[in-house]
Scaffold this active site. Structure first.
Site, mmCIF file in Angstrom:
data_model
loop_
_atom_site.group_PDB
_atom_site.id
_atom_site.type_symbol
_atom_site.label_atom_id
_atom_site.label_comp_id
_atom_site.label_asym_id
_atom_site.label_seq_id
_atom_site.Cartn_x
_atom_site.Cartn_y
_atom_site.Cartn_z
ATOM 1 N N ALA A 280 -4.004 7.652 -4.920
ATOM 2 C CA ALA A 280 -2.605 7.242 -5.055
ATOM 3 C C ALA A 280 -2.622 5.754 -5.382
ATOM 4 O O ALA A 280 -2.598 4.898 -4.490
ATOM 5 C CB ALA A 280 -1.861 7.501 -3.759
ATOM 6 N N GLY B 151 0.840 -1.205 0.000
ATOM 7 C CA GLY B 151 0.000 0.000 0.000
ATOM 8 C C GLY B 151 0.862 1.237 0.000
ATOM 9 O O GLY B 151 2.049 1.174 -0.316
ATOM 10 N N ASN B 152 0.279 2.370 0.327
ATOM 11 C CA ASN B 152 1.075 3.599 0.456
ATOM 12 C C ASN B 152 0.434 4.478 1.530
ATOM 13 O O ASN B 152 -0.610 4.139 2.086
ATOM 14 C CB ASN B 152 1.200 4.316 -0.892
ATOM 15 C CG ASN B 152 -0.147 4.672 -1.474
ATOM 16 O OD1 ASN B 152 -0.903 5.437 -0.885
ATOM 17 N ND2 ASN B 152 -0.486 4.099 -2.621
ATOM 18 N N TYR B 153 1.084 5.596 1.820
ATOM 19 C CA TYR B 153 0.675 6.422 2.961
ATOM 20 C C TYR B 153 -0.468 7.405 2.646
ATOM 21 O O TYR B 153 -0.770 8.263 3.456
ATOM 22 C CB TYR B 153 1.873 7.221 3.485
ATOM 23 C CG TYR B 153 2.940 6.353 4.105
ATOM 24 C CD1 TYR B 153 2.660 5.586 5.225
ATOM 25 C CD2 TYR B 153 4.224 6.311 3.568
ATOM 26 C CE1 TYR B 153 3.633 4.785 5.795
ATOM 27 C CE2 TYR B 153 5.207 5.515 4.136
ATOM 28 C CZ TYR B 153 4.911 4.753 5.254
ATOM 29 O OH TYR B 153 5.861 3.971 5.821
#
Ligand code: C5P
Length: 399
Positions: A276, A208-210
């Site tokens: 994102a 995943g990402n932030y």
């Protein structure tokens, strides 16, 4: 400007209530219809007679009139209004509206109202900075209420600090602005992507990402405030948004997000893609949890579909498309390439080089690039303000 606009003005029991006489006057002068609802405590600070004389309507206070037994229909009051403003909003009434209490006419009307609600909190500085107050403010914001922040200055307690109700002129300007932009996107349908995507590795792990989703949700909120119907396709986030014109579709992976976008894009007037999206996903998703064994573990990744690129290829002449570019270097150059490659009408650039911009923060520093090589640069602002700037750009240039 406000001719014929129907405004419910809720007044709660704080000392700033005395200033509401000026707000009623300003609204009436501009031709608005104003109905005031007073909580029991507010009449200690402003008289019902003042309120009813200035608003040219009864000062609504009770569920029913003790003299003639007549019921005050809070549902019809709520449905009557184009806009509900609660000013001042005390810590007590804030807590009540945040948690659905309904023990006076104003609270019942708030719960019945279908129109947007704007509030102007007012309280002593310690109450305003208390964690409970902050939580309640963020809760009502998530419920779609717009907050006009309290200002710094002298307080009735003799202390000085943040907690003063915004001046009546400031509240009035926000109301005017609301009616100016309120209809701008009426009849338009906008698809928005927000948040990260999670790409499964095995049943318990993902890539995943932030991304927090804050930017995309603020944009969705602004579109709704301007009258649009919104389809918000959201990756996993903590954000909450409720609105009768909102269709919120939760997804996890890029492939799921693409499917949802594919089934809705054609019927939309425009799209704002703030998600994102993970560029890659594991080529294989293991059926069982991967066991710890060797010192290293190699994952083979495969490219995800570019959702925005897909939308750019499908875009008809009537549709417009705005993408985002989060860059770490050569931001403008890279974003300009993306604008063209993905067939966008504009791209919003933010760079991780700017302090306070990008993932997770409540602030953002953006530049908007368009096809005419215009570059509009904004200072570091809240994501709420950044969303307003993006929407102003879209309504002025694309819609
Ligand atoms: O190419 P890049 O990932 O930097 O482009 C960012 C823009 O493209 C954002 O608007 C993002 O939402 C969108 N995007 C997408 N699908 C992907 C990758 C990015 O929609 N797979």
């Amino acid at each position: 400007m406000l001719k014929g606009k129907r405004i419910i003005l809720g007044i709660t029991g704080g000392i700033a209530a005395y200033k509401i006489a000026f707000l009623i006057r300003l609204l009436k002068k501009q031709g608005a219809e104003v109905k005031c609802i007073l909580t029991p405590a507010s009449s200690d600070f402003i008289s019902p007679l003042t309120v009813s004389t200035l608003s040219e309507n009864p000062a609504y206070q009770q569920f029913w009139n003790k003299e003639n037994g007549e019921w005050t229909n809070h549902v019809s009051l709520g449905l009557w209004a184009d806009l509900m403003v609660i000013a001042p909003l005390t810590a007590n009434s804030l807590a009540k509206i945040a948690h659905g209490y309904c023990d006076n006419l104003l609270l019942a009307t708030y719960l019945s109202a279908k129109c947007p609600v704007i509030v102007a909190p007012a309280m002593d500085l310690d109450m305003y900075s208390h964690d409970t107050t902050k939580n309640n403010l963020s809760l009502i914001e998530k419920h779609g209420v717009e907050i006009i922040p309290a200002e710094k200055g002298f307080l009735a307690s003799g202390l000085e600090g943040e907690g003063r109700m915004a001046e009546p002129e400031t509240i009035f300007k926000r109301i005017e602005e609301y009616f100016e932009v309120g209809e701008q996107l009426k009849g338009k349908k906008i698809i928005i992507t927000a948040g990260p995507t999670y790409e499964s590795i095995d049943p318990v792990r993902f890539i995943g990402n932030y991304s927090s989703g804050k930017m995309g949700y603020q944009i969705a909120k602004k579109c709704l405030n301007r009258g649009a119907e919104v389809i918000l396709v959201s990756g996993p986030t903590q954000q909450v948004l409720v609105h009768e014109k909102l269709t919120l579709i939760n997804v996890r992976s890029a492939e799921e997000m693409l499917k949802v976008v594919q089934s809705h894009f054609e019927l939309c007037d425009g799209g704002i893609f703030a998600a994102a999206v993970s560029d890659y996903r594991p080529a294989e998703v293991e059926g069982q949890k991967i066991k710890k064994s060797d010192d290293t573990l190699t994952l083979t990744l495969t490219k995800n579909p570019d959702i925005l690129f897909w939308a750019g290829q499908q875009k008809s002449k009537k549709q417009w498309l705005v993408g985002f570019a989060l860059e770490t270097n050569d931001a403008i150059e890279n974003a300009t390439k993306k604008l063209k490659k993905k067939n966008l009408d504009a791209i919003v650039v933010n760079t991780l080089e700017d302090k306070g911009a990008g993932f997770g923060h409540d602030t953002n520093k953006i530049t908007i690039l368009d096809l005419n090589n215009n570059s509009t640069k904004f200072e570091l602002t809240s994501k709420k303000e950044a969303a307003k700037n993006i929407l102003d750009f879209i309504t002025n240039n694309l819609v």
